[in-house]
Design an enzyme around this catalytic site. Structure first.
Site, PDB file in Angstrom:
ATOM      1  N   VAL A  97      -0.387   0.735  -9.214  1.00  0.00           N
ATOM      2  CA  VAL A  97      -0.042   2.042  -8.660  1.00  0.00           C
ATOM      3  C   VAL A  97      -0.700   3.161  -9.454  1.00  0.00           C
ATOM      4  O   VAL A  97      -1.124   4.175  -8.879  1.00  0.00           O
ATOM      5  CB  VAL A  97       1.495   2.233  -8.609  1.00  0.00           C
ATOM      6  CG1 VAL A  97       2.124   2.316  -9.988  1.00  0.00           C
ATOM      7  CG2 VAL A  97       1.859   3.472  -7.793  1.00  0.00           C
ATOM      8  N   ASP A 186       8.641   1.678  -5.438  1.00  0.00           N
ATOM      9  CA  ASP A 186       9.838   0.935  -5.830  1.00  0.00           C
ATOM     10  C   ASP A 186       9.481  -0.098  -6.887  1.00  0.00           C
ATOM     11  O   ASP A 186       8.344  -0.551  -6.976  1.00  0.00           O
ATOM     12  CB  ASP A 186      10.460   0.229  -4.620  1.00  0.00           C
ATOM     13  CG  ASP A 186       9.551  -0.854  -4.062  1.00  0.00           C
ATOM     14  OD1 ASP A 186       9.643  -2.014  -4.534  1.00  0.00           O
ATOM     15  OD2 ASP A 186       8.730  -0.565  -3.175  1.00  0.00           O
ATOM     16  N   GLY A 328       4.273  -3.577  -3.367  1.00  0.00           N
ATOM     17  CA  GLY A 328       5.227  -2.500  -3.601  1.00  0.00           C
ATOM     18  C   GLY A 328       4.638  -1.471  -4.536  1.00  0.00           C
ATOM     19  O   GLY A 328       3.423  -1.234  -4.531  1.00  0.00           O
ATOM     20  N   GLU A 329       5.484  -0.810  -5.319  1.00  0.00           N
ATOM     21  CA  GLU A 329       5.112   0.221  -6.293  1.00  0.00           C
ATOM     22  C   GLU A 329       4.689   1.533  -5.642  1.00  0.00           C
ATOM     23  O   GLU A 329       4.651   2.561  -6.291  1.00  0.00           O
ATOM     24  CB  GLU A 329       3.968  -0.249  -7.211  1.00  0.00           C
ATOM     25  CG  GLU A 329       4.254  -1.496  -8.015  1.00  0.00           C
ATOM     26  CD  GLU A 329       3.097  -1.896  -8.910  1.00  0.00           C
ATOM     27  OE1 GLU A 329       2.084  -1.148  -8.984  1.00  0.00           O
ATOM     28  OE2 GLU A 329       3.183  -2.967  -9.550  1.00  0.00           O
ATOM     29  N   GLY A 330       4.311   1.516  -4.365  1.00  0.00           N
ATOM     30  CA  GLY A 330       3.707   2.667  -3.703  1.00  0.00           C
ATOM     31  C   GLY A 330       2.231   2.464  -3.436  1.00  0.00           C
ATOM     32  O   GLY A 330       1.527   3.371  -2.975  1.00  0.00           O
TER      33      GLY A 330
END
Length: 361
Positions: A97, A186, A328-330
């Site tokens: 990210v 997240d 995830g993570e963005g």
């Protein structure tokens, strides 16, 4: 705070959307030639109540992190300590990210809303400064991880509400600091399990269709994960008409906070670019609180997790990219960000047939 935020969320401005469609018809390109980008720019005009809408910049990623009691059911091969370890990696700038955020010029704010391992006190820089070079940590822990949703409610209603309010507060902080678009992120080992339960609860879909392999579990673990989702639904019978109750019974603290972030962005008429399955499960909760909040949502990508497609279909959102991502993570939202910016920039910068002296057909 939740009630006033919901009350501030308004439907899309039809006049602004009509003006955007009319402007697209006068730009130097064949009508409809930009495909989904045209409708995206129209939606963003409706959200802003202006044509053209503001450019969605600067971008701010908010990564909400929490741990999950359901981890004890063996639904993930990763130890729970990885949640806190990855937060350290985010703050050091070493995660995917971070690489994508640097590429996009986006700031990164990490919010501890429920990590089991205690983190340092908040060393965050001034929240009024969005600095792409300096990831920021906000400690806003509601509790040290959720309870095991197969045994009892994951959260109390007050705890779920506190997490939602945290998300609203972070949205306000980032927008007040100048963010033109918010991106969901997240982090939480085992968080795809509550996401699968949330998606099943809000859509009525079968757990086989909402449960994926997360970080890549083997067949026995996957079967156990599906069984856990079924057991949680049977134990709690969550009512989608009571989104706070659903989040409390079977959600995670990061899911509830993300729902708050989405509601906060919608109330401020600021677009929120959704990442993967955790984000879209939270988006279902946000839409249950305030159906018109969907006007602020842009689906960044289609996660490889099957529940994401179920949730996006229920929300009526089409993802901008589909690369088989499941990190995830963005990360998926960040990759989709230039698409959103490009859609709006067309309305700002492309000449009309009249102004360019180009003949129409």
């Amino acid at each position: 705070m939740l009630e006033t935020t919901i009350a501030a969320i308004r439907p899309a401005d039809e006049a602004a959307m009509a003006a955007a469609r009319e402007l697209h018809g006068r730009l130097t390109k064949p009508a409809g030639s930009l495909g989904a980008l045209e409708e995206l720019s129209v939606r963003l005009a409706g959200l802003a109540g202006a044509c053209p809408p503001p450019l969605p910049e600067p971008a701010a990623v908010a990564i909400f992190a929490g741990d999950h009691g359901v981890h004890a059911q063996g639904v993930s091969p990763w130890p729970q300590e990885v949640t806190a370890q990855m937060i350290g990696n985010f703050l050091a700038g070493g995660a995917v990210v971070n690489a994508f955020a640097r590429q996009a010029g986006a700031s990164v704010t990490v919010v501890d809303v429920g990590v089991a391992t205690p983190l340092p006190t908040d060393p965050a820089a001034d929240p009024a400064v969005l600095d792409p070079a300096v990831p920021r940590l906000v400690v806003a822990s509601v509790r040290r991880g959720t309870r095991d949703l197969t045994m009892t409610a994951a959260l109390t209603r007050d705890e779920a509400l506190a997490a939602v309010r945290t998300g609203i507060r972070i949205a306000d902080e980032l927008i007040d600091a100048g963010a033109g678009i918010l991106l969901t992120g997240d982090m939480g080992i085992a968080n795809t399990t509550p996401a699968a339960v949330l998606i099943a609860a809000f859509t009525g879909a079968d757990p086989l269709d909402t449960t994926g392999r997360g970080t890549g579990v083997d067949d026995p673990t996957y079967a156990r994960k599906v069984a856990v989702v079924r057991a949680a639904l049977a134990r709690h019978t969550p009512d989608p008409a009571d989104p706070l109750g659903v989040l409390a019974a079977v959600g995670g603290l990061e899911h509830a906070a993300l729902a708050g972030l989405i509601l906060g962005a919608a109330a401020r008429r600021t677009p929120v670019l959704l990442d993967g399955v955790i984000a879209v499960s939270a988006a279902l909760a946000a839409a249950a609180f305030a159906p018109t909040a969907v006007c602020a949502m842009v689906a960044g990508h289609r996660s490889a997790e099957p529940g994401a497609t179920v949730a996006l279909r229920h929300l009526g959102l089409d993802p901008l990219i589909d690369l088989g991502l499941r990190l995830g993570e963005g990360t998926g939202a960040l990759l989709a960000l230039p698409v959103v910016t490009g859609a709006v920039r067309v309305l700002h910068e492309v000449a009309t047939f009249d102004s360019a002296g180009v003949a129409e057909k």
